[in-house]
Write a protein that holds these residues in place. Structure first.
Motif, mmCIF file in Angstrom:
data_model
loop_
_atom_site.group_PDB
_atom_site.id
_atom_site.type_symbol
_atom_site.label_atom_id
_atom_site.label_comp_id
_atom_site.label_asym_id
_atom_site.label_seq_id
_atom_site.Cartn_x
_atom_site.Cartn_y
_atom_site.Cartn_z
ATOM 1 N N ASP A 248 0.769 -1.239 0.361
ATOM 2 C CA ASP A 248 -0.299 0.234 0.059
ATOM 3 C C ASP A 248 1.087 1.021 -0.018
ATOM 4 O OD1 ASP A 248 -1.549 1.719 2.180
ATOM 5 O OD2 ASP A 248 -2.622 0.984 1.012
ATOM 6 N N GLU A 249 0.713 2.062 -1.361
ATOM 7 C CA GLU A 249 1.883 3.179 -1.379
ATOM 8 C C GLU A 249 1.509 4.077 0.570
ATOM 9 O OE1 GLU A 249 2.266 6.944 -4.051
ATOM 10 O OE2 GLU A 249 0.992 5.151 -5.078
ATOM 11 N N SER A 250 0.574 3.978 0.865
ATOM 12 C CA SER A 250 0.171 5.161 1.773
ATOM 13 C C SER A 250 1.093 4.723 3.204
ATOM 14 C CB SER A 250 -1.158 5.364 1.864
ATOM 15 O OG SER A 250 -1.112 6.298 3.218
ATOM 16 N N ALA A 251 0.792 3.587 2.856
ATOM 17 C CA ALA A 251 1.788 2.298 3.961
ATOM 18 C C ALA A 251 3.260 2.756 4.333
ATOM 19 C CB ALA A 251 0.752 1.253 4.649
ATOM 20 N N ARG A 253 4.894 4.747 1.981
ATOM 21 C CA ARG A 253 5.112 5.992 2.657
ATOM 22 C C ARG A 253 5.311 6.193 4.124
ATOM 23 N NH1 ARG A 253 2.593 8.851 -0.343
ATOM 24 N NH2 ARG A 253 3.369 9.178 -2.015
ATOM 25 N N THR A 254 4.212 6.289 4.790
ATOM 26 C CA THR A 254 4.610 5.872 6.374
ATOM 27 C C THR A 254 5.978 5.660 7.488
ATOM 28 O OG1 THR A 254 2.318 7.033 6.335
ATOM 29 C CG2 THR A 254 3.429 6.057 8.583
ATOM 30 N N ASP A 257 8.819 7.537 6.449
ATOM 31 C CA ASP A 257 9.415 8.444 6.969
ATOM 32 C C ASP A 257 9.138 7.894 8.171
ATOM 33 O OD1 ASP A 257 8.768 9.710 5.144
ATOM 34 O OD2 ASP A 257 6.050 9.901 5.884
#
Length: 335
Positions: A248-251, A253-254, A257
């Motif tokens: 999942d791209e959002s997960a 990226r998180t 970070d």
């Protein structure tokens, strides 16, 4: 009168004695080529000395030029032809021939009988011949002992394999990197702060991507590390494995970070250069996936050498060849 006669007789006697001395000196003089001798009589008048020739003075005599002689052979060179010595001979039955009108001859694998091709055991060399229709085609001949590495079959033809293509590409682009140019990688498993052992497939994957593993010296019971240990190692890149299949791209990226925000990681090269990558754990389950992971990591580490390589296309082609259909979705995310 008697006195005058007496003086004349004495003069004649004196001249006779002088003549005897001169004759004695002449008889005792050395030969012209003998070394100069010192005579005992040094009182001979100058007039007499003028009559006696002096020995010729020594002069530098140039040697007469020698006639050119035949060159002498080396001391250990045979004096006769050695019939058992190996000599190159022209083989009239050779498969290659010179064409007078050929501008740029190209070589293709030969269709000659089996005895002219490389034997099945991997010995010998493939035979190449000039093909009439080879104007736009060329092949590369490789040593027989490299055939297995390049995926070649016994006939000497390179197999059309995507797997072989990308493995060969990685080796050709990164295999000759200078030691000082190779980067260091910290690999973290799905468990936080848990790294890998040098006997693992992940360790070999790092090496095949042209890099070094910072945890190579850790023992199997010491693979759990802290942020300070990683900071002291100062890796050039960080790899984090995420569980499951497609990311999942959002997960992802998180997760990148969070890794960059770890308390003691602010100064490491991986964070400064933004070389943090999240890979799906599914890639490690198959050979095709592992090769794709190598391509993703190599492109992150060495963008100049891998500039023309599309890692997503590599994943698609590798999985389609291996499984009949390509993976759908993203399996790698870079910070």
């Amino acid at each position: 009168m008697k006195k005058t006669v007496k003086i004349i007789l004495l003069s004649v006697l004196a001249l006779s004695l002088c003549a005897c001395r001169v004759r004695t000196t002449l008889l005792e003089s050395p030969a012209p080529d003998a070394p100069e001798a010192v005579t005992q009589e040094q009182s001979v008048p100058a007039a007499i000395d003028a009559v006696v020739p002096a020995p010729p003075a020594e002069q530098d005599v140039l040697p007469e030029p020698e006639e050119p002689s035949e060159p002498t052979a080396a001391p250990d060179a045979p004096a006769e032809r050695d019939e058992s010595a190996e000599r190159r001979e022209f083989d009239a039955s050779a498969s290659g021939e010179l064409a007078q009108d050929a501008e740029t001859p190209l070589n293709l694998p030969s269709d000659a009988p089996a005895e002219n091709n490389a034997p099945a055991g991997g010995e010998g060399e493939p035979v190449n011949v000039e093909a009439e229709d080879a104007s736009l085609t060329a092949t590369e001949t490789v040593p027989a002992d490299e055939s297995e590495q390049l995926g070649a079959d016994e006939a000497g033809e390179v197999a059309q394999s995507v797997q072989t293509y990308y493995l060969t590409l990685l080796d050709s682009r990164l295999g000759n990197l200078f030691e000082c140019k190779r980067l260091y990688v910290y690999w973290e498993t799905e468990d936080d702060r848990r790294t890998i052992h040098k006997s693992s497939r992940e360790h070999q994957l790092i090496l095949d991507a042209g890099a070094y593993d910072v945890s190579a010296k850790l023992l199997e019971d010491g693979l759990t590390v802290d942020d300070g240990w990683v900071a002291r190692k100062n890796p050039d890149a960080v790899v984090k494995i995420a569980p499951g299949g497609a990311l999942d791209e959002s997960a992802a990226r998180t997760l990148c970070d969070e890794l960059a925000a770890r308390s003691e990681w602010q100064g490491i090269a991986a964070v400064r250069e933004k070389r943090i990558i999240v890979l799906s754990g599914t890639l490690l389950d198959t050979q095709a996936g592992q090769t794709a992971a190598m391509v993703y990591l190599a492109k992150l580490l060495y963008p100049a050498q891998m500039e023309d390589v599309d890692a997503d296309e590599a994943l698609r082609a590798l999985t389609e060849e291996a499984f009949g259909s390509a993976y759908a979705g993203a399996y790698a995310f870079t910070m």
